[in-house]
Design a protein around this motif. Structure first.
Motif, PDB file in Angstrom:
ATOM      1  N   GLY A   8       0.606  -1.381   0.142  1.00 51.07           N
ATOM      2  CA  GLY A   8       0.104  -0.034  -0.110  1.00 51.07           C
ATOM      3  C   GLY A   8       0.881   1.079   0.067  1.00 51.07           C
ATOM      4  N   SER A  17      -4.941  10.324   1.146  1.00 55.08           N
ATOM      5  CA  SER A  17      -5.173   9.161   1.848  1.00 55.08           C
ATOM      6  C   SER A  17      -4.631   7.827   1.523  1.00 55.08           C
ATOM      7  N   ARG A  19      -4.089   3.608   2.242  1.00 59.79           N
ATOM      8  CA  ARG A  19      -4.558   2.337   3.303  1.00 59.79           C
ATOM      9  C   ARG A  19      -3.271   1.288   3.374  1.00 59.79           C
ATOM     10  N   PRO A  21      -2.583  -2.434   4.200  1.00 58.66           N
ATOM     11  CA  PRO A  21      -3.097  -3.689   4.930  1.00 58.66           C
ATOM     12  C   PRO A  21      -1.816  -4.392   5.374  1.00 58.66           C
ATOM     13  N   PHE A  68      -5.387   8.709  11.491  1.00 59.45           N
ATOM     14  CA  PHE A  68      -5.318   7.322  11.084  1.00 59.45           C
ATOM     15  C   PHE A  68      -6.262   6.308  11.929  1.00 59.45           C
ATOM     16  N   THR A  69      -6.845   5.497  11.303  1.00 62.92           N
ATOM     17  CA  THR A  69      -7.682   4.408  11.598  1.00 62.92           C
ATOM     18  C   THR A  69      -7.153   3.031  11.471  1.00 62.92           C
ATOM     19  N   SER A  71      -8.338  -0.956  11.333  1.00 62.49           N
ATOM     20  CA  SER A  71      -9.378  -1.815  11.249  1.00 62.49           C
ATOM     21  C   SER A  71      -9.043  -3.319  11.089  1.00 62.49           C
ATOM     22  N   ASP A  73      -9.799  -6.855   9.369  1.00 65.61           N
ATOM     23  CA  ASP A  73     -10.444  -7.339   8.325  1.00 65.61           C
ATOM     24  C   ASP A  73     -11.232  -8.365   8.641  1.00 65.61           C
ATOM     25  N   SER A  80      -5.787  -3.550   8.753  1.00 68.56           N
ATOM     26  CA  SER A  80      -5.337  -2.420   7.808  1.00 68.56           C
ATOM     27  C   SER A  80      -5.222  -1.036   8.461  1.00 68.56           C
ATOM     28  N   GLN A  82      -5.591   2.763   7.796  1.00 70.37           N
ATOM     29  CA  GLN A  82      -6.162   3.613   7.123  1.00 70.37           C
ATOM     30  C   GLN A  82      -5.736   5.182   7.364  1.00 70.37           C
ATOM     31  N   ASN A  84      -5.639   9.200   7.001  1.00 71.53           N
ATOM     32  CA  ASN A  84      -6.338  10.261   5.754  1.00 71.53           C
ATOM     33  C   ASN A  84      -5.552  11.589   6.485  1.00 71.53           C
TER      34      ASN A  84
END
Length: 126
Positions: A8, A17, A19, A21, A68-69, A71, A73, A80, A82, A84
């Motif tokens: 990524g 942005s 991402r 993974p 930043f976030t 998550s 999966d 991942s 994310q 922004n």
């Protein structure tokens, strides 16, 4: 043998942005942390965010909170990052790592992680 695979990295404009993974495989322990770290030229590697996979507990460095976030999966061993509202100061090589015996008080310390991905370059231009 635990393997960590990340992807990524890219070059983006400020405000953009990306991402990242990360997949960990080859482990049997249920106590897995997946963490993201970054290292800019001339600087030490620093923790960005981490997730304790069993309970999806997530922790962020102050410098990325709100932007930043992390998550988890649907795939059991994949998470991942994310990113922004990227700023030039986010430019660095980003590494994903897996840790099986991470001490919770040190969860953003690179030394707590045993297995590392190959790195992904993130470049943010103004």
């Amino acid at each position: 043998q635990v393997q960590v695979v990340e992807s990524g990295g890219a070059s983006v404009q400020a405000g953009g942005s990306l991402r990242l993974p990360c997949t960990a495989s080859g482990y049997t322990s249920s106590s897995l942390y997946i963490g993201w770290f970054r290292q800019a030229p001339g600087k030490e590697r620093a923790g960005v965010a981490t997730i304790y996979m069993d309970y999806a507990r997530i922790f962020y460095a102050d410098s990325v909170k709100g932007r930043f976030t992390v998550s988890k999966d649907r795939t059991k061993n994949t998470a991942s990052l994310q990113m922004n509202s990227l700023i030039p100061e986010d430019t660095a090589m980003y590494y994903c790592a897996a840790g099986l015996n991470v001490r919770s008080s040190l969860r953003l310390q690179p030394s707590e992680y045993n297995y590392w991905g190959q790195g992904a370059q993130v470049t943010v231009s103004s």
